[in-house]
Scaffold this motif. Sequence first.
Motif, mmCIF file in Angstrom:
data_model
loop_
_atom_site.group_PDB
_atom_site.id
_atom_site.type_symbol
_atom_site.label_atom_id
_atom_site.label_comp_id
_atom_site.label_asym_id
_atom_site.label_seq_id
_atom_site.Cartn_x
_atom_site.Cartn_y
_atom_site.Cartn_z
ATOM 1 N N LYS A 12 0.820 -1.215 -0.163
ATOM 2 C CA LYS A 12 0.118 -0.135 0.034
ATOM 3 C C LYS A 12 0.897 1.215 -0.072
ATOM 4 N N ARG A 13 1.987 1.278 0.546
ATOM 5 C CA ARG A 13 3.079 2.190 0.698
ATOM 6 C C ARG A 13 4.321 1.855 0.473
ATOM 7 N N LEU A 14 4.985 2.460 -0.633
ATOM 8 C CA LEU A 14 6.305 2.046 -1.171
ATOM 9 C C LEU A 14 7.081 3.193 -1.201
ATOM 10 N N LEU A 15 8.294 2.891 -0.885
ATOM 11 C CA LEU A 15 9.425 3.910 -1.022
ATOM 12 C C LEU A 15 10.273 3.136 -2.018
ATOM 13 N N ILE A 16 10.782 4.298 -3.061
ATOM 14 C CA ILE A 16 11.893 4.078 -3.897
ATOM 15 C C ILE A 16 13.196 5.031 -3.428
ATOM 16 N N ARG A 17 14.285 4.206 -3.448
ATOM 17 C CA ARG A 17 15.431 5.335 -3.053
ATOM 18 C C ARG A 17 16.186 5.610 -4.482
ATOM 19 N N SER A 18 16.057 6.700 -4.823
ATOM 20 C CA SER A 18 16.688 7.139 -5.828
ATOM 21 C C SER A 18 18.329 6.974 -5.809
ATOM 22 N N THR A 19 18.934 7.171 -7.013
ATOM 23 C CA THR A 19 20.487 7.276 -7.100
ATOM 24 C C THR A 19 20.718 8.624 -6.770
ATOM 25 N N ARG A 37 3.551 1.485 -12.812
ATOM 26 C CA ARG A 37 2.440 0.571 -13.464
ATOM 27 C C ARG A 37 2.069 -0.687 -12.901
ATOM 28 N N HIS A 38 3.144 -1.151 -12.035
ATOM 29 C CA HIS A 38 2.834 -2.602 -11.415
ATOM 30 C C HIS A 38 2.139 -2.341 -10.213
ATOM 31 N N PHE A 39 2.182 -1.017 -9.523
ATOM 32 C CA PHE A 39 1.361 -0.858 -8.320
ATOM 33 C C PHE A 39 0.626 0.457 -8.537
ATOM 34 N N PRO A 40 -0.393 0.557 -9.419
ATOM 35 C CA PRO A 40 -1.279 1.587 -9.803
ATOM 36 C C PRO A 40 -1.989 2.113 -8.603
ATOM 37 N N GLY A 41 -2.181 1.374 -7.453
ATOM 38 C CA GLY A 41 -2.871 2.057 -6.271
ATOM 39 C C GLY A 41 -2.295 2.384 -5.235
ATOM 40 N N ALA A 42 -0.877 2.035 -5.084
ATOM 41 C CA ALA A 42 -0.100 2.410 -4.212
ATOM 42 C C ALA A 42 0.331 3.816 -3.996
ATOM 43 N N SER A 43 0.577 4.306 -2.755
ATOM 44 C CA SER A 43 1.290 5.528 -2.520
ATOM 45 C C SER A 43 2.655 5.365 -2.778
ATOM 46 N N ILE A 44 3.289 5.949 -3.831
ATOM 47 C CA ILE A 44 4.765 6.011 -3.831
ATOM 48 C C ILE A 44 5.490 7.118 -3.506
ATOM 49 N N ASP A 86 12.677 8.808 10.831
ATOM 50 C CA ASP A 86 11.591 9.720 9.892
ATOM 51 C C ASP A 86 11.040 8.740 8.948
ATOM 52 N N LEU A 87 11.751 7.867 8.372
ATOM 53 C CA LEU A 87 11.056 6.749 7.530
ATOM 54 C C LEU A 87 10.098 6.008 8.248
ATOM 55 N N ARG A 88 10.519 5.628 9.263
ATOM 56 C CA ARG A 88 9.966 4.285 10.120
ATOM 57 C C ARG A 88 8.366 5.061 10.350
ATOM 58 N N ARG A 89 8.322 6.336 10.726
ATOM 59 C CA ARG A 89 7.064 6.907 11.195
ATOM 60 C C ARG A 89 6.056 6.674 9.973
ATOM 61 N N ARG A 90 6.555 6.744 8.809
ATOM 62 C CA ARG A 90 5.550 6.667 7.580
ATOM 63 C C ARG A 90 4.982 4.976 7.309
ATOM 64 N N ASP A 91 5.615 4.087 8.040
ATOM 65 C CA ASP A 91 5.014 2.761 7.907
ATOM 66 C C ASP A 91 5.046 2.150 6.533
ATOM 67 N N PHE A 92 6.145 2.317 5.886
ATOM 68 C CA PHE A 92 6.357 1.675 4.380
ATOM 69 C C PHE A 92 6.121 0.340 4.428
ATOM 70 N N ASP A 93 5.448 -0.498 3.586
ATOM 71 C CA ASP A 93 5.611 -1.680 3.236
ATOM 72 C C ASP A 93 6.498 -2.524 2.544
ATOM 73 N N PHE A 109 16.758 -0.705 6.251
ATOM 74 C CA PHE A 109 16.538 -1.790 7.466
ATOM 75 C C PHE A 109 16.156 -1.232 8.741
ATOM 76 N N LEU A 110 16.903 -0.199 9.100
ATOM 77 C CA LEU A 110 16.741 0.550 10.479
ATOM 78 C C LEU A 110 15.438 1.229 10.485
ATOM 79 N N ALA A 111 14.825 1.661 9.332
ATOM 80 C CA ALA A 111 13.741 2.109 9.225
ATOM 81 C C ALA A 111 12.409 0.861 9.426
ATOM 82 N N GLY A 112 12.765 -0.305 9.466
ATOM 83 C CA GLY A 112 11.928 -1.401 9.874
ATOM 84 C C GLY A 112 11.075 -1.616 8.584
ATOM 85 N N ILE A 113 11.425 -1.301 7.219
ATOM 86 C CA ILE A 113 10.515 -1.498 6.213
ATOM 87 C C ILE A 113 10.650 -3.070 5.952
ATOM 88 N N PRO A 114 9.341 -3.640 6.069
ATOM 89 C CA PRO A 114 9.635 -5.299 6.074
ATOM 90 C C PRO A 114 9.951 -5.911 4.832
#
Length: 348
Positions: A12-19, A37-44, A86-93, A109-114
């Motif tokens: 539902k919530r996805l993080l992309i780490r840019s270069t 396009r693979h996750f049209p309904g996710a918050s990216i 900061d990222l942990r608070r956003r509860d990324f999947d 890893f430290l942000a607890g993103i599963p």
Amino acid sequence: MSRDFFKRSDVKRLLIRSTNWIGDAVMTTPAVRAIRRHFPGASISLLAKPWVAPVFANSPHVDEIIVYEANGRHRGAMGPIRLARDLRRRDFDAAILLQNAIEAALIAFLAGIPMRVGFDTDARRLLLTHPVRCTKAIKAIHQTGYYLKILEGVGIPPRGQILELSVGDTNRQRAKEILTEQGALPGRRVIGLNPSATFGPAKQWFPERFAVLGDRLSRTLDAAIVIFGGPADRDLGNHIAGMMQAPVVDLSGRTSLGEAMALIERCDAFVTNDSGLMHVAAAVNTPLVAVFGSTNSTTTSPFSSTSRIVRVPIECSPCMKPVCPLGHMNCMRQVSVEVVAEAVEGLL
């Protein structure tokens, strides 16, 4: 690894780490498009350093840009830990790491993103839940495909390698104003020159040749010549402008990245070293001529059908060195003004 790992329903919530570099970021735009396009309904959300963020500022594939404040809140030894909090608070999947350093994996890893996906480079395999093997064959392909291979490793299909860069109406309007303020006449051709490049002088064609080239193109194509560059390139731009006989607009260090992207979009042609702005020109479909010497024109060439590469193959090129180890930059010295000018004139 299950190739159906990334099920749409799980994310539902996805993080992309840019270069971290502009050119690399532009080359990830096909991957960012494929993720959307693979996750049209996710918050990216996309995590990027401040100097890279403008590449994605108007992207239709990103809902939010999170700035990695490397010189602010996230600076110093504790900075990455503060960022992870900061990222942990956003509860990324899930997180997809297009940036390959171990730091990117450690922060996720430290942000607890599963779910954490990325290439297994930089000894970070244990920090990733789904490491993708980076083979010699993958390292040898063009970098647009290189980033797509991360996604293929977890079952996300590529959606083509075409670059995509949304400049935005505000930047387009500002670019028009800048050219008007600088006296570039409406209806006249505009030729951009980009004499700078990061990672050392071995990537840079000679300033005096850019000056001679600018004079020639101004004369033969009746073109307005515009010099581009970042804040660190002001002296270089001023040096080249001072050597030219023709009128020239020197914008090096005088525009934001967003404005520079819009200005490049308005150019009729762009002459550049292997650099971030080279990839910007390719992404906005501006005809360009790229001078290559020490770097690999197979993996980092401009991914565009309206581009031309000028290089002279010699035994030691590409050496991938920031400074010529032989001291004379023969790979660049053999690239003549005549050859580059003919390439530009041929494009137009």
